[in-house]
Design an enzyme around this catalytic site. Sequence first.
Site, PDB file in Angstrom:
ATOM      1  N   ASN A 185       2.313  10.666   7.692  1.00  0.00           N
ATOM      2  CA  ASN A 185       3.771  10.761   7.593  1.00  0.00           C
ATOM      3  C   ASN A 185       4.423  10.855   8.968  1.00  0.00           C
ATOM      4  O   ASN A 185       5.557  10.399   9.157  1.00  0.00           O
ATOM      5  CB  ASN A 185       4.164  11.956   6.725  1.00  0.00           C
ATOM      6  CG  ASN A 185       4.012  11.636   5.241  1.00  0.00           C
ATOM      7  OD1 ASN A 185       3.508  10.574   4.870  1.00  0.00           O
ATOM      8  ND2 ASN A 185       4.460  12.549   4.395  1.00  0.00           N
ATOM      9  N   GLU A 231       0.813  -1.210   0.000  1.00  0.00           N
ATOM     10  CA  GLU A 231       0.000   0.000   0.000  1.00  0.00           C
ATOM     11  C   GLU A 231       0.849   1.264   0.000  1.00  0.00           C
ATOM     12  O   GLU A 231       0.468   2.287  -0.555  1.00  0.00           O
ATOM     13  CB  GLU A 231      -0.925   0.008   1.214  1.00  0.00           C
ATOM     14  CG  GLU A 231      -1.835   1.221   1.276  1.00  0.00           C
ATOM     15  CD  GLU A 231      -2.793   1.197   2.456  1.00  0.00           C
ATOM     16  OE1 GLU A 231      -3.467   2.209   2.677  1.00  0.00           O
ATOM     17  OE2 GLU A 231      -2.851   0.170   3.150  1.00  0.00           O
TER      18      GLU A 231
END
Length: 381
Positions: free
Chosen positions: A367, A253
């Site tokens: 992130n 992914e």
Amino acid sequence: MTKLRLVPPVSSDPHAMDDLRTEVRGFLAEQLSEGKIRRQVDSWLTGWDEDFTRALAARGWLGMTVPTEYGGHGRRHLERFVVTEELLAAGAPVAAHWIADRQIVPSLLKYGTEVQKHKFLPAITRGECYFGIGMSEPDSGSDLASVRTKATRVDGGWSITGAKVWTSGAHRADAFICLARTAQLDPAHRHDGLSQFIVDLHAPGVDIRPIMSMNGQHHFNEVLLDEVLVEDEMVFGTIDNGWQQVTSELSFERSGPERFLSTFVLLAKTAEQMKQGTLPRHSNLGRYLARIAGLHQMSTAVAGALERHEPADTAAAVVKVLGTSTEGDIADFADLLTDESSPPRYTSMLEDAIVQRPGFTLRGGTNEVLRGVIARGLGMR
């Protein structure tokens, strides 16, 4: 001193698949010239086009890595990488099959039963079966281990109750793989007691509610599950092994070209406008092209590692962090160059990029979280 390597080396000839790239580009040029598709920003999320998906299937470009005994084409991961990279670089509408082909296929091959493989893999390869992912939940943020969706053992299967959120394409998909808790939460071992199930999104007890984007488009959904019955044959993998299964899926992914090419079509259009003189020339164009080239090398390297069945979790996280940051930076770069005199088609593409921009660094793991994954992968504390 030991040399630290974040990303595996590219071990294959970079020109070995030039013929395949040329073939895909020719097909895309034909589709564009005939008006069957148009270039889109973030096309792997927003570009749902089942006719185009079936056209790819007819060319043998879906289920490429699926063994022939399950209706696939038995081709290499790197061949699939080349095809998907070209599709994304062209902004082609690939959302209908994207999750099924990218994530569900390798998961089924690794964890699926023979019944599940024969049921879903041929249909995915034909472009006739669409999947979503049922991981994230309301109020959980990036803490996937805190899922509260519960699966309870009943006669002949499992009863699932809970809620999933940000489920891309659920309103059009046939099924999704749902992560649910099958054992009491132990705060000391939060990753234990999780399992996965293949849930029919048309089953009784499934309620799919739209989450609208700022521009009024509908890609995301909340999926409410109220005592949804899942038969034993749709248990995915091993009960209570869901966390290990989910984390093994994440390299597929996080490391693919969709993590750095979502706004490439906008960058290409920006370069075109500069050439035509409708946008001012700017040296940062070269910098972003260089970043994309570097990310291409890194993502190719991870694809090669996955093909060799080598661990790539840390490398995938690196690609995702750098790639999605670049996607957003490209949108900001184009936005600063644009004014009222810019061509409408370019402005429309830019507006789509700006609307989608907040999601680039969130989906697939924020992130901030992935920087922690990278630190742990490097042995940092």
